[in-house]
Design an enzyme around this catalytic site. Structure first.
Site, mmCIF file in Angstrom:
data_model
loop_
_atom_site.group_PDB
_atom_site.id
_atom_site.type_symbol
_atom_site.label_atom_id
_atom_site.label_comp_id
_atom_site.label_asym_id
_atom_site.label_seq_id
_atom_site.Cartn_x
_atom_site.Cartn_y
_atom_site.Cartn_z
ATOM 1 N N TYR A 149 0.839 -1.207 0.000
ATOM 2 C CA TYR A 149 0.000 0.000 0.000
ATOM 3 C C TYR A 149 0.872 1.255 0.000
ATOM 4 O O TYR A 149 0.729 2.121 -0.871
ATOM 5 C CB TYR A 149 -0.897 -0.041 1.231
ATOM 6 C CG TYR A 149 -1.874 1.101 1.350
ATOM 7 C CD1 TYR A 149 -3.032 1.152 0.569
ATOM 8 C CD2 TYR A 149 -1.668 2.132 2.275
ATOM 9 C CE1 TYR A 149 -3.951 2.192 0.702
ATOM 10 C CE2 TYR A 149 -2.579 3.171 2.416
ATOM 11 C CZ TYR A 149 -3.715 3.194 1.634
ATOM 12 O OH TYR A 149 -4.620 4.226 1.766
ATOM 13 N N ASP A 150 1.809 1.315 0.959
ATOM 14 C CA ASP A 150 2.615 2.533 1.125
ATOM 15 C C ASP A 150 3.448 2.830 -0.121
ATOM 16 O O ASP A 150 3.457 3.956 -0.634
ATOM 17 C CB ASP A 150 3.580 2.389 2.317
ATOM 18 C CG ASP A 150 2.875 2.135 3.639
ATOM 19 O OD1 ASP A 150 1.659 1.873 3.626
ATOM 20 O OD2 ASP A 150 3.550 2.181 4.684
ATOM 21 N N VAL A 191 -10.055 0.912 12.634
ATOM 22 C CA VAL A 191 -10.249 1.015 14.077
ATOM 23 C C VAL A 191 -11.606 1.614 14.449
ATOM 24 O O VAL A 191 -12.261 1.136 15.377
ATOM 25 C CB VAL A 191 -9.053 1.761 14.724
ATOM 26 C CG1 VAL A 191 -9.013 3.235 14.340
ATOM 27 C CG2 VAL A 191 -9.067 1.587 16.216
ATOM 28 N N VAL A 192 -12.050 2.640 13.747
ATOM 29 C CA VAL A 192 -13.306 3.293 14.161
ATOM 30 C C VAL A 192 -14.485 2.345 13.960
ATOM 31 O O VAL A 192 -15.316 2.164 14.873
ATOM 32 C CB VAL A 192 -13.515 4.622 13.399
ATOM 33 C CG1 VAL A 192 -14.885 5.209 13.713
ATOM 34 C CG2 VAL A 192 -12.421 5.622 13.754
ATOM 35 N N ARG A 215 -3.568 8.250 16.405
ATOM 36 C CA ARG A 215 -4.071 8.595 15.078
ATOM 37 C C ARG A 215 -4.851 9.899 15.223
ATOM 38 O O ARG A 215 -5.310 10.247 16.312
ATOM 39 C CB ARG A 215 -4.999 7.513 14.515
ATOM 40 C CG ARG A 215 -4.334 6.163 14.225
ATOM 41 C CD ARG A 215 -3.348 6.225 13.072
ATOM 42 N NE ARG A 215 -2.814 4.925 12.718
ATOM 43 C CZ ARG A 215 -1.770 4.335 13.311
ATOM 44 N NH1 ARG A 215 -1.142 4.944 14.303
ATOM 45 N NH2 ARG A 215 -1.345 3.160 12.894
ATOM 46 N N ARG A 281 0.688 9.553 14.446
ATOM 47 C CA ARG A 281 0.332 10.164 13.168
ATOM 48 C C ARG A 281 -0.527 11.397 13.430
ATOM 49 O O ARG A 281 -1.551 11.305 14.094
ATOM 50 C CB ARG A 281 -0.448 9.156 12.330
ATOM 51 C CG ARG A 281 -0.603 9.591 10.905
ATOM 52 C CD ARG A 281 -1.448 8.628 10.150
ATOM 53 N NE ARG A 281 -0.722 7.464 9.700
ATOM 54 C CZ ARG A 281 -1.340 6.323 9.381
ATOM 55 N NH1 ARG A 281 -2.632 6.215 9.494
ATOM 56 N NH2 ARG A 281 -0.650 5.316 8.929
HETATM 57 P P1 NAD Z 1 -12.652 1.840 0.281
HETATM 58 O O1 NAD Z 1 -11.970 0.522 0.343
HETATM 59 O O2 NAD Z 1 -13.981 1.977 0.944
HETATM 60 O O3 NAD Z 1 -12.827 2.309 -1.227
HETATM 61 C C1 NAD Z 1 -11.967 1.952 -2.265
HETATM 62 C C2 NAD Z 1 -12.796 1.664 -3.495
HETATM 63 O O4 NAD Z 1 -11.930 1.320 -4.582
HETATM 64 C C3 NAD Z 1 -13.745 0.474 -3.299
HETATM 65 O O5 NAD Z 1 -15.028 0.796 -3.766
HETATM 66 C C4 NAD Z 1 -13.106 -0.627 -4.134
HETATM 67 O O6 NAD Z 1 -14.033 -1.589 -4.587
HETATM 68 C C5 NAD Z 1 -12.463 0.173 -5.242
HETATM 69 N N1 NAD Z 1 -11.368 -0.508 -5.910
HETATM 70 C C6 NAD Z 1 -10.333 -1.182 -5.347
HETATM 71 N N2 NAD Z 1 -9.514 -1.670 -6.296
HETATM 72 C C7 NAD Z 1 -10.051 -1.283 -7.494
HETATM 73 C C8 NAD Z 1 -9.673 -1.488 -8.848
HETATM 74 N N3 NAD Z 1 -8.573 -2.177 -9.162
HETATM 75 N N4 NAD Z 1 -10.452 -0.957 -9.815
HETATM 76 C C9 NAD Z 1 -11.566 -0.268 -9.507
HETATM 77 N N5 NAD Z 1 -11.987 -0.052 -8.245
HETATM 78 C C10 NAD Z 1 -11.222 -0.551 -7.245
HETATM 79 O O7 NAD Z 1 -11.629 2.904 0.861
HETATM 80 P P2 NAD Z 1 -11.813 4.462 1.145
HETATM 81 O O8 NAD Z 1 -11.599 4.677 2.581
HETATM 82 O O9 NAD Z 1 -13.033 4.982 0.502
HETATM 83 O O10 NAD Z 1 -10.529 5.043 0.393
HETATM 84 C C11 NAD Z 1 -10.609 5.678 -0.863
HETATM 85 C C12 NAD Z 1 -9.237 6.174 -1.278
HETATM 86 O O11 NAD Z 1 -8.734 7.085 -0.307
HETATM 87 C C13 NAD Z 1 -8.207 5.050 -1.408
HETATM 88 O O12 NAD Z 1 -7.388 5.329 -2.518
HETATM 89 C C14 NAD Z 1 -7.426 5.165 -0.121
HETATM 90 O O13 NAD Z 1 -6.108 4.696 -0.293
HETATM 91 C C15 NAD Z 1 -7.468 6.651 0.147
HETATM 92 N N6 NAD Z 1 -7.301 6.933 1.575
HETATM 93 C C16 NAD Z 1 -8.324 6.717 2.461
HETATM 94 C C17 NAD Z 1 -8.120 6.968 3.809
HETATM 95 C C18 NAD Z 1 -9.218 6.769 4.827
HETATM 96 O O14 NAD Z 1 -8.985 6.979 6.010
HETATM 97 N N7 NAD Z 1 -10.427 6.419 4.455
HETATM 98 C C19 NAD Z 1 -6.872 7.419 4.259
HETATM 99 C C20 NAD Z 1 -5.861 7.597 3.329
HETATM 100 C C21 NAD Z 1 -6.082 7.373 1.991
HETATM 101 N N1 UDP Z 2 -6.388 -0.934 15.771
HETATM 102 C C1 UDP Z 2 -6.739 -1.486 16.986
HETATM 103 N N2 UDP Z 2 -7.814 -2.329 17.031
HETATM 104 C C2 UDP Z 2 -8.554 -2.635 15.943
HETATM 105 C C3 UDP Z 2 -8.202 -2.054 14.686
HETATM 106 C C4 UDP Z 2 -7.101 -1.227 14.647
HETATM 107 O O1 UDP Z 2 -6.108 -1.231 18.004
HETATM 108 O O2 UDP Z 2 -9.523 -3.412 16.080
HETATM 109 C C5 UDP Z 2 -5.256 -0.010 15.731
HETATM 110 C C6 UDP Z 2 -4.200 -0.329 14.659
HETATM 111 O O3 UDP Z 2 -3.242 -1.228 15.159
HETATM 112 C C7 UDP Z 2 -3.627 1.056 14.410
HETATM 113 C C8 UDP Z 2 -4.812 2.002 14.607
HETATM 114 O O4 UDP Z 2 -5.757 1.264 15.370
HETATM 115 O O5 UDP Z 2 -2.645 1.356 15.379
HETATM 116 C C9 UDP Z 2 -5.464 2.449 13.296
HETATM 117 O O6 UDP Z 2 -5.735 1.284 12.534
HETATM 118 P P1 UDP Z 2 -6.507 1.332 11.147
HETATM 119 O O7 UDP Z 2 -6.502 -0.067 10.626
HETATM 120 O O8 UDP Z 2 -7.822 1.996 11.321
HETATM 121 O O9 UDP Z 2 -5.653 2.301 10.205
HETATM 122 P P2 UDP Z 2 -4.094 2.610 10.001
HETATM 123 O O10 UDP Z 2 -3.964 4.015 10.443
HETATM 124 O O11 UDP Z 2 -3.250 1.687 10.817
HETATM 125 O O12 UDP Z 2 -3.884 2.401 8.537
#
Ligand code: NAD
Ligand code: UDP
Length: 317
Positions: A149-150, A191-192, A215, A281
């Site tokens: 991912y990262d 987590v949420v 977080r 973070r």
């Molecule tokens: P999510 O998993 O709910 O949504 C991702 C969507 O992308 C899903 O609908 C999934 O089906 C679709 N998808 C995955 N692979 C695909 C592919 N190959 N082709 C087409 N569709 C595909 O996640 P989210 O929380 O809505 O995140 C959306 C974006 O925001 C992501 O790129 C994620 O990395 C980024 N993001 C989210 C958060 C967060 O806290 N929610 C934080 C950082 C970055």
């Molecule tokens: N976490 C936790 N319990 C859970 C799910 C997550 O303690 O049931 C912790 C996880 O180890 C991380 C933080 O909550 O330290 C946020 O996790 P999340 O998976 O929501 O997102 P991240 O920021 O790690 O991508």
């Protein structure tokens, strides 16, 4: 005939948590929205109320394959965001970020569209600078379980900036910090959602590690506002820009807050900390304040109060 200000906008990952909120907001602003998703973590249910809107189109498509359509703007959100989902098929996760970015940038280049990338605070890895500013290059394990991912997201940023420098593309890169709200997948393990569902069921709250990791949680409506402001900012501003709520909480504090707000009888259950779990973070949002005039408005307690009823609704028989 489209209205004079109505744009045709592609949202990839539009049936996911953030994507569904974004599609709705863009339709509310009177745009035409094409939502593309392969339903890996998203679902039609997230956009079901939009299906009757004549300006909304839903398309099953995987962004790792090219897409040929005509659009004015692209929001590239496709990518699983929760650790358990992105680690389920890590090779596909990297492909989605990297091949997906190449395909969407290629589309943007062909049709001269402006393109937004949903990047992430994970580009900072387990940060050694606190809070994180955009100038920090990060502290990322290149071959651990979070790397798919990262590093995928880091490579996507590289591609965005190279398309900008090499081909003059208009790009907008947002580094999103942990965001929560209604429409989060109930089983995505973040987590949420985990804590709220566990609390509503009076089940043990699973804290990974000792719960001292932090977080900073942003409510979804605040984040979507930042997306639109960034997309509509002058072309000279590309980002990357941190989008998140600087309010920082330990995971234990979050658990206690969720128990309090749900009136739950749940107890805390300490489990092993996953590998490479970032210790702290918190976004520095000075740049977003300066360039976008944006800052989040919804504090954690208020946002949780808006989110809990959504999960209560899902749990009803
Ligand atoms: P999510 O998993 O709910 O949504 C991702 C969507 O992308 C899903 O609908 C999934 O089906 C679709 N998808 C995955 N692979 C695909 C592919 N190959 N082709 C087409 N569709 C595909 O996640 P989210 O929380 O809505 O995140 C959306 C974006 O925001 C992501 O790129 C994620 O990395 C980024 N993001 C989210 C958060 C967060 O806290 N929610 C934080 C950082 C970055
Ligand atoms: N976490 C936790 N319990 C859970 C799910 C997550 O303690 O049931 C912790 C996880 O180890 C991380 C933080 O909550 O330290 C946020 O996790 P999340 O998976 O929501 O997102 P991240 O920021 O790690 O991508």
């Amino acid at each position: 005939m489209r209205g004079l200000t109505r744009k045709r906008i592609l949202v990839t990952g539009g049936a996911g948590f953030l994507g569904a909120h974004l599609c709705k907001r863009l339709l509310d602003e009177d745009h035409e929205v094409i939502c593309v998703d392969n339903y890996f973590t998203g679902s039609k249910d997230n956009v079901i109320e939009l299906l009757d809107n004549p300006h909304f189109e839903l398309m099953r498509h995987d962004v790792t394959f090219p897409l040929y359509i005509e659009v004015d703007e692209i929001y590239n959100l496709a990518c699983p965001a929760s650790p358990i989902h992105y680690q389920h098929d890590p090779v596909q996760t990297t492909k989605t970020s990297v091949h997906g970015a190449i395909n969407m940038l290629g589309l943007a280049k062909r049709v001269k569209a402006k393109i937004f990338q949903a990047s992430t605070s994970e580009v900072y890895g387990d940060p050694q600078v606190h809070p994180q500013t955009e100038s920090y290059w990060g502290h990322v394990n290149p071959n651990g379980i979070r790397s798919c991912y990262d590093e995928g997201k880091r490579c996507a940023e590289t591609l965005f900036f190279d398309y900008h420098r090499q081909h003059g593309l208009r790009i907008k890169v947002a580094r999103i910090f942990n965001t929560y709200g209604p429409k989060m997948h109930p089983a995505d393990g973040r987590v949420v959602s985990n804590f709220i569902i566990q609390a509503l069921n009076n089940k043990p709250i699973t804290i990974y590690g000792d719960g001292s990791q932090t977080r900073s949680f942003c409510y979804v409506d605040d984040l979507i506002e930042a997306f639109l402001r960034l997309m509509n900012s002058p072309d000279g501003f590309t980002g990357p820009v941190n989008t998140g709520n600087p309010g920082e909480f330990t995971i234990k504090e979050l658990a206690e807050k969720v128990i309090e707000l749900t009136g739950s009888r749940s107890k805390l259950d300490y489990r092993p900390l996953p590998a490479d779990d970032p210790a702290h973070r918190q976004p520095d949002i000075t740049l977003a304040r300066d360039k976008l005039g944006w800052e989040p408005r919804v504090e954690l307690e208020e946002g949780l109060k808006k989110t809990i009823p959504y999960f209560e609704g899902l749990l009803k028989p």
